[in-house]
Design an enzyme around this catalytic site. Structure first.
Site, PDB file in Angstrom:
ATOM      1  CB  THR A 165    -112.929 -64.248 -20.888  1.00  0.00           C
ATOM      2  OG1 THR A 165    -113.715 -63.700 -21.950  1.00  0.00           O
ATOM      3  CG2 THR A 165    -112.222 -63.117 -20.159  1.00  0.00           C
ATOM      4  N   GLY A 166    -109.894 -65.214 -20.168  1.00  0.00           N
ATOM      5  CA  GLY A 166    -109.029 -65.630 -19.069  1.00  0.00           C
ATOM      6  C   GLY A 166    -107.674 -66.090 -19.556  1.00  0.00           C
ATOM      7  CB  SER A 167    -104.645 -67.018 -17.638  1.00  0.00           C
ATOM      8  OG  SER A 167    -105.263 -68.001 -16.813  1.00  0.00           O
ATOM      9  CB  THR A 168    -106.833 -71.427 -19.766  1.00  0.00           C
ATOM     10  OG1 THR A 168    -106.439 -71.523 -18.388  1.00  0.00           O
ATOM     11  CG2 THR A 168    -106.504 -72.744 -20.446  1.00  0.00           C
ATOM     12  CG  ASP A 223    -113.045 -69.623 -12.258  1.00  0.00           C
ATOM     13  OD1 ASP A 223    -111.890 -69.213 -12.498  1.00  0.00           O
ATOM     14  OD2 ASP A 223    -114.062 -69.001 -12.591  1.00  0.00           O
ATOM     15  CD  GLU A 260    -116.406 -66.574 -19.371  1.00  0.00           C
ATOM     16  OE1 GLU A 260    -115.218 -66.233 -19.398  1.00  0.00           O
ATOM     17  OE2 GLU A 260    -116.950 -67.096 -18.375  1.00  0.00           O
TER      18      GLU A 260
END
Length: 219
Positions: free
Chosen positions: A28-31, A84, A103
């Site tokens: 999950t997330g932008s990357t 992060d 995750e």
């Protein structure tokens, strides 16, 4: 290269770890979103994906990639996700996007964890990025007091509910010298669902986006 271009580069680089005919664990997330976009170019060659969040599930489905419930799957070949922070021992802080519990579950099922990050996420000591902790709502104040005893400064992430219906405490002012020990200590607090320290189960491979290309790190 911009930070987003670095994220895109590592997202696409992770495709080389995807084997035809497998089910792929997706973070999950932008990357991770860049990896999902890349994965769509192989959707005819894989069985599908297991997702770690409602947001990633929606993106996968919008691109025509079949999404499986984790309970239907015995094992996953790989799990690809961002972080992060990541240290030299391939231990991570994750959960900035509030998906840390799912995750961690998907990562536990996967045979290989491929972490995709831009170079700004590399650190010597974890803790500059606030450490997310997912907490049962009624336990929020108690867990916060216990986190203070561990040396942290917890801040309630207001207005955020996880996909599991829980709240997030972000723990500031930590220098995490013993990540496995702290992960176990926080997970032992009554009311904690999980902590965003991925130390006991770290990454097997890190793809790091740098100005001069993608570097591959392994232990």
């Amino acid at each position: 290269m911009t930070q987003d271009e670095l994220k895109k580069a590592v997202g696409w680089a992770a495709l080389k770890y995807v084997r035809p005919g497998t089910i792929v664990g997706v973070g999950t997330g932008s990357t991770a979103s860049h990896f999902i976009d890349a994965l769509a170019t192989m959707k005819g060659q894989i069985e599908g994906a297991v997702s770690s969040s409602d947001a990633s599930t929606a993106r996968l489905k919008s691109l025509g990639i079949p999404v499986f419930d984790l309970n239907e799957v015995d094992s996953l070949d790989i799990y690809v996700d961002g972080a992060d922070e990541i240290n030299g021992a391939m231990q991570m802080i994750k959960g900035g996007g509030a998906a840390l519990t799912r995750e961690k579950i998907v990562a536990a099922v996967a045979k290989k964890f491929v972490c995709i990050v831009d170079a700004s996420k590399q650190v010597d000591i974890l803790g500059s990025f606030p450490l997310p902790v997912e907490v049962i709502p009624m336990a929020r104040a108690y867990v916060a007091r216990e986190l203070v005893k561990l040396g942290g400064q917890p801040v309630y992430r207001q207005g955020v509910l996880t996909d599991n219906g829980n709240v997030i405490l972000d723990v500031h002012n930590l220098q995490i010298m013993e990540p496995c020990k702290l992960e176990n200590a926080i997970n032992a607090i009554a009311g904690v669902v999980t902590v965003g320290l991925f130390a006991n189960r770290g990454a097997d491979v890190a793809l790091v986006g740098c100005a001069d290309g993608v570097k591959t790190l392994t232990l």
